[in-house]
Design an enzyme around this catalytic site. Structure first.
Site, mmCIF file in Angstrom:
data_model
loop_
_atom_site.group_PDB
_atom_site.id
_atom_site.type_symbol
_atom_site.label_atom_id
_atom_site.label_comp_id
_atom_site.label_asym_id
_atom_site.label_seq_id
_atom_site.Cartn_x
_atom_site.Cartn_y
_atom_site.Cartn_z
ATOM 1 N N ARG A 57 0.868 -1.193 0.000
ATOM 2 C CA ARG A 57 0.000 0.000 0.000
ATOM 3 C C ARG A 57 0.895 1.230 0.000
ATOM 4 O O ARG A 57 1.285 1.760 1.051
ATOM 5 C CB ARG A 57 -0.896 -0.032 1.244
ATOM 6 N N GLN A 81 -8.766 -7.812 -8.489
ATOM 7 C CA GLN A 81 -8.531 -6.398 -8.818
ATOM 8 C C GLN A 81 -7.039 -6.138 -9.029
ATOM 9 O O GLN A 81 -6.201 -6.535 -8.215
ATOM 10 C CB GLN A 81 -9.064 -5.557 -7.648
ATOM 11 N N ARG A 86 1.487 -7.349 -9.091
ATOM 12 C CA ARG A 86 1.811 -6.755 -7.792
ATOM 13 C C ARG A 86 1.805 -7.792 -6.681
ATOM 14 O O ARG A 86 2.215 -7.486 -5.565
ATOM 15 C CB ARG A 86 0.857 -5.598 -7.466
ATOM 16 N N HIS A 159 0.904 2.362 -10.580
ATOM 17 C CA HIS A 159 -0.030 2.859 -9.548
ATOM 18 C C HIS A 159 0.736 3.736 -8.540
ATOM 19 O O HIS A 159 0.935 3.372 -7.378
ATOM 20 C CB HIS A 159 -0.664 1.667 -8.834
ATOM 21 N N ASP A 203 -11.917 9.498 -7.665
ATOM 22 C CA ASP A 203 -11.424 8.291 -8.353
ATOM 23 C C ASP A 203 -11.817 8.412 -9.821
ATOM 24 O O ASP A 203 -12.952 8.123 -10.191
ATOM 25 C CB ASP A 203 -12.067 7.057 -7.690
ATOM 26 N N GLU A 264 -1.681 7.963 -11.736
ATOM 27 C CA GLU A 264 -1.336 6.625 -12.211
ATOM 28 C C GLU A 264 -1.386 6.560 -13.739
ATOM 29 O O GLU A 264 -2.458 6.425 -14.312
ATOM 30 C CB GLU A 264 -2.334 5.619 -11.624
HETATM 31 C C1 BG6 Z 1 -7.069 2.940 -8.011
HETATM 32 C C2 BG6 Z 1 -8.504 2.732 -8.392
HETATM 33 O O1 BG6 Z 1 -6.260 2.832 -9.127
HETATM 34 O O2 BG6 Z 1 -6.684 1.941 -7.076
HETATM 35 C C3 BG6 Z 1 -9.382 2.754 -7.154
HETATM 36 O O3 BG6 Z 1 -8.904 3.735 -9.308
HETATM 37 C C4 BG6 Z 1 -8.870 1.744 -6.142
HETATM 38 O O4 BG6 Z 1 -10.729 2.447 -7.524
HETATM 39 C C5 BG6 Z 1 -7.397 2.009 -5.870
HETATM 40 O O5 BG6 Z 1 -9.633 1.860 -4.949
HETATM 41 C C6 BG6 Z 1 -6.755 1.059 -4.859
HETATM 42 O O6 BG6 Z 1 -6.939 -0.252 -5.223
HETATM 43 P P1 BG6 Z 1 -6.419 -1.412 -4.294
HETATM 44 O O7 BG6 Z 1 -6.817 -2.702 -4.979
HETATM 45 O O8 BG6 Z 1 -4.929 -1.259 -4.193
HETATM 46 O O9 BG6 Z 1 -7.101 -1.222 -2.963
#
Ligand code: BG6
Length: 296
Positions: A57, A81, A86, A159, A203, A264
């Protein structure tokens, strides 16, 4: 030594200044710290897992082969997601240049997270090149389709969590006029605001932003980050604000959203498609520049 490797990470230090360095975790090939003359440039949650138990994170997680959740593609739709890059441990391929110090990491199906590879059984090779300049950080990606028969469909995105002083004093520029998909409103529109400002969770996926647009993060009128892109037409702008931050167990401190903004660069609005044997390259360049409003 400008490049040091341990079992879990690689550190590059600039030969001209030992306070300019970048730290890369082999897990996710995630840049989790970039210090420029002693000033940290990236935001990292104090609860980020750096032990390979979940994606980091903060820093620069790599999003491949899917951004968000895919709902249409037979195989991509099975992945979690943001895909599998990663949450896979990459191979450190070594140093390719001494000055600026430059290293490479590689990933393919034989190395990637086996559970996720079962869900997306494609042949591919990724090479990430990280270059630490005295005043910049360049992350370059090459994706190759190593299959002899199947096309390779994917998204790519860096990201990037940029460190800022205070989100309420922060603007993001040069996205004006671009069409975007607003993930909060779940609708598309053209951004007519001169700059992006932050007052609540935001977002947005800006689409097909011209390559010559430099994205700048501006703190009280001063540009603190400039982002240059090559082959990455889409730009996600994200700040989780209060409620979303509370819901993320690895997001700490809970008011940490005030000190971060995600800009990003990616190719996420549509899937890229490579035929067998083809490759695609792109990069993100983070550096400092003069204030440059290219469009208002
Ligand atoms: C961003 C998305 O790129 O990543 C968001 O646009 C998302 O919708 C964020 O909440 C974080 O994603 P994650 O999977 O790392 O919690």
């Amino acid at each position: 030594m400008s490049v040091e490797e341990t079992a879990t990470e690689v550190t590059l230090t600039h030969p001209d200044n030992n306070k300019t360095f970048v730290k890369i975790l082999k897990y996710g090939a995630t840049v989790y710290s970039w210090s420029l003359e002693g000033q940290e440039q990236l935001w990292l949650s104090s609860a980020a897992k750096l032990d390979g138990s979940k994606p980091v994170r903060g820093g620069i997680p790599l999003v491949f082969p899917v951004f968000g959740k895919n709902e249409d593609d037979e195989f991509l739709s099975k992945l979690p997601q943001h895909g599998l890059a990663r949450n896979s441990t990459w191979e450190f391929l070594g140093q390719v240049s001494a000055n600026p110090p430059t290293v490479q990491f590689g990933l393919g199906p034989e190395l990637a997270n086996p559970e996720l590879t079962k869900l997306w059984p494609m042949d591919y090779s990724l090479i990430l090149t990280i270059e630490l300049g005295s005043e910049h950080l360049k992350t370059h990606i090459e994706v190759s389709n190593t299959s002899s028969s199947q096309p390779l469909k994917f998204n790519w995105l860096f990201h990037t969590y940029l460190k800022i002083a205070d989100i309420e004093d922060t603007l993001v520029s040069n996205l004006t006029g671009a069409k975007l998909y607003d993930q909060m409103l779940q609708e598309s529109y053209v951004d007519r605001q001169p700059v992006v400002s932050f007052h609540e969770e935001l977002d947005r996926i800006y689409q097909r932003v011209q390559e010559d647009r430099l994205i700048q993060v501006i703190d009280k009128g001063h540009p603190i980050h400039t982002v240059k892109r090559h082959n990455l037409p889409d730009v996600v702008a994200w700040n989780p604000w209060v409620e979303k931050s509370k819901g993320m167990a690895d997001f700490e401190p809970k008011n940490g959203f005030k000190e971060m903004v995600c800009v990003e660069p990616g190719h996420v609005h549509s899937l890229l498609e490579l035929q067998p044997g083809q490759s695609w390259t792109a990069y993100q360049l983070l550096y400092k520049d003069e204030l440059n409003y290219q469009v208002l």
